[in-house]
Design an enzyme around this catalytic site. Structure first.
Site, mmCIF file in Angstrom:
data_model
loop_
_atom_site.group_PDB
_atom_site.id
_atom_site.type_symbol
_atom_site.label_atom_id
_atom_site.label_comp_id
_atom_site.label_asym_id
_atom_site.label_seq_id
_atom_site.Cartn_x
_atom_site.Cartn_y
_atom_site.Cartn_z
ATOM 1 N N ASN A 10 47.502 61.486 15.973
ATOM 2 C CA ASN A 10 47.765 61.340 14.337
ATOM 3 C C ASN A 10 49.213 61.644 14.023
ATOM 4 O OD1 ASN A 10 47.622 61.709 11.390
ATOM 5 N ND2 ASN A 10 46.721 63.617 11.516
ATOM 6 N N TRP A 11 49.789 60.307 13.888
ATOM 7 C CA TRP A 11 51.178 60.292 13.556
ATOM 8 C C TRP A 11 51.760 60.881 12.303
ATOM 9 C CZ3 TRP A 11 53.926 55.430 16.127
ATOM 10 C CH2 TRP A 11 53.514 55.392 17.642
ATOM 11 N N LYS A 12 50.649 60.947 11.329
ATOM 12 C CA LYS A 12 50.945 61.434 10.102
ATOM 13 C C LYS A 12 52.122 60.655 9.395
ATOM 14 C CE LYS A 12 49.520 66.235 11.374
ATOM 15 N NZ LYS A 12 49.676 67.346 11.242
ATOM 16 N N HIS A 93 41.438 65.454 6.508
ATOM 17 C CA HIS A 93 42.382 66.280 7.145
ATOM 18 C C HIS A 93 42.871 67.300 6.251
ATOM 19 C CE1 HIS A 93 46.159 67.231 9.174
ATOM 20 N NE2 HIS A 93 45.784 66.872 10.093
ATOM 21 N N GLU A 95 45.840 68.272 5.587
ATOM 22 C CA GLU A 95 46.708 68.154 4.514
ATOM 23 C C GLU A 95 46.377 67.211 3.446
ATOM 24 O OE1 GLU A 95 49.059 66.462 7.917
ATOM 25 O OE2 GLU A 95 49.350 68.514 8.558
ATOM 26 N N GLU A 163 40.025 71.798 13.052
ATOM 27 C CA GLU A 163 41.493 71.842 13.104
ATOM 28 C C GLU A 163 41.643 73.264 12.300
ATOM 29 O OE1 GLU A 163 43.934 68.115 13.939
ATOM 30 O OE2 GLU A 163 43.128 68.106 11.903
ATOM 31 N N GLY A 169 50.595 72.087 13.489
ATOM 32 C CA GLY A 169 52.123 72.219 13.487
ATOM 33 C C GLY A 169 52.942 73.659 13.717
ATOM 34 N N SER A 208 48.284 72.131 17.047
ATOM 35 C CA SER A 208 48.969 72.726 18.487
ATOM 36 C C SER A 208 48.675 72.302 19.666
ATOM 37 C CB SER A 208 49.543 73.932 18.128
ATOM 38 O OG SER A 208 50.022 74.167 17.040
ATOM 39 N N GLY A 229 48.659 66.082 16.823
ATOM 40 C CA GLY A 229 49.620 65.435 15.799
ATOM 41 C C GLY A 229 51.097 65.372 16.480
ATOM 42 N N GLY A 230 51.907 66.402 16.316
ATOM 43 C CA GLY A 230 53.272 66.388 16.710
ATOM 44 C C GLY A 230 53.545 65.743 18.168
HETATM 45 P P1 PGA Z 1 49.717 69.257 15.350
HETATM 46 O O1 PGA Z 1 48.668 68.602 14.175
HETATM 47 O O2 PGA Z 1 49.009 68.876 16.748
HETATM 48 O O3 PGA Z 1 50.838 69.011 15.140
HETATM 49 O O4 PGA Z 1 49.461 70.649 15.335
HETATM 50 C C1 PGA Z 1 47.439 68.266 14.659
HETATM 51 C C2 PGA Z 1 46.630 67.430 13.348
HETATM 52 O O5 PGA Z 1 47.248 67.897 12.150
HETATM 53 O O6 PGA Z 1 45.993 66.787 13.675
#
Ligand code: PGA
Length: 246
Positions: A10-12, A93, A95, A163, A169, A208, A229-230
């Site tokens: 997930n590149w956001k 998600h 966010e 998650e 993150g 993470s 994510g990251g």
């Molecule tokens: P992260 O994000 O791997 O950067 O913790 C995961 C996500 O929000 O899908």
């Protein structure tokens, strides 16, 4: 034997045309990981170019609208996403639940629209740190699932991603026991909701995930892959996570 694993990135709101070079590297590595499903969810602006350039990878969007068309400024329909090459979409998600105040009933409507329109829905759930500290993590996630899961689903069209909000993150992850307990509870809920079909719906862990913890997390029962994510932004981090799923 466990389910075939899915590793989704997930590149956001990150990435530009230059980032397509990362997609090339991921696609190259995939030739050695035929037993794992891999998807990249870049910003929508990149999906068409990525799909043209590396058609061997699967691509997902990070949100969709539940309506097929109409007066929804700034939103994208399932058909629009399919037209540019997406085969999956992340819905709910954390966010989006926090930044955009999305409710579980909206997430359910999006998941149902996605499946009806031919996109696999990755439905995200997860507790906050205060909810975990209060001992309510499983109840909170269970309630989110009750509200967010589509009425009917099959393993090809639905994936659940657990998650924990406090792990996203932050570099922090739950203990292996906590992940096992939560994934076991989600599995029970899937079986209660969909019967035997629920045994084959994949449950991803997200929050993470990195090269150093991916193998350990994905060895936990009922962890059928990862939502990353990251660490999905650069092939040099994402590829070892894919390899950890083999
Ligand atoms: P992260 O994000 O791997 O950067 O913790 C995961 C996500 O929000 O899908």
């Amino acid at each position: 034997m466990g389910l075939r694993k899915l590793v989704a990135g997930n590149w956001k709101m990150n990435g530009d045309m230059a980032s397509l070079a990362e997609i090339d590297s991921i696609a190259r590595a995939l030739q050695m990981a035929a037993s794992v499903d891999v998807a990249v969810c870049p910003p929508v602006t990149l999906i068409k170019d990525a799909a043209n350039r590396q058609p061997g990878l699967a691509y997902g969007a990070q949100d969709c609208h539940w309506d097929g068309a109409g007066a929804h400024t700034g939103c994208l329909s399932v058909a629009m996403l399919r037209e540019i090459g997406a085969t999956l979409v992340i819905v709910g998600h954390s966010e989006r639940r926090s930044d955009n105040h999305e409710t579980s009933s909206e997430v359910k409507a999006k998941a149902e629209a996605a499946i009806a329109g031919g996109l696999c829905a990755i439905v995200c759930v997860g507790e906050t740190e205060a909810e975990r500290d209060a001992g309510n993590a499983i109840d909170v996630v269970s309630a989110q699932l009750d509200g967010s899961l589509p009425d009917s689903a099959t393993p090809n069209w639905l994936v659940v991603a657990y998650e924990p909000v406090w792990a996203i993150g932050t570099g922090r992850t739950p203990t292996g026991e906590d992940v096992a307990a939560m994934h076991g509870a989600i599995r029970k809920k899937l079986v209660a909701t969909y019967g035997d079909t629920g045994k084959s719906i994949r449950i991803l862990y997200g929050g993470s995930v990195k090269p150093s913890n991916a193998a350990e997390l994905m060895a936990i029962p009922d962890v059928d892959g990862a939502l990353v994510g990251g660490a999905s932004l650069r092939a040099q981090d994402f590829v070892p996570i894919i390899m950890a799923a083999i």
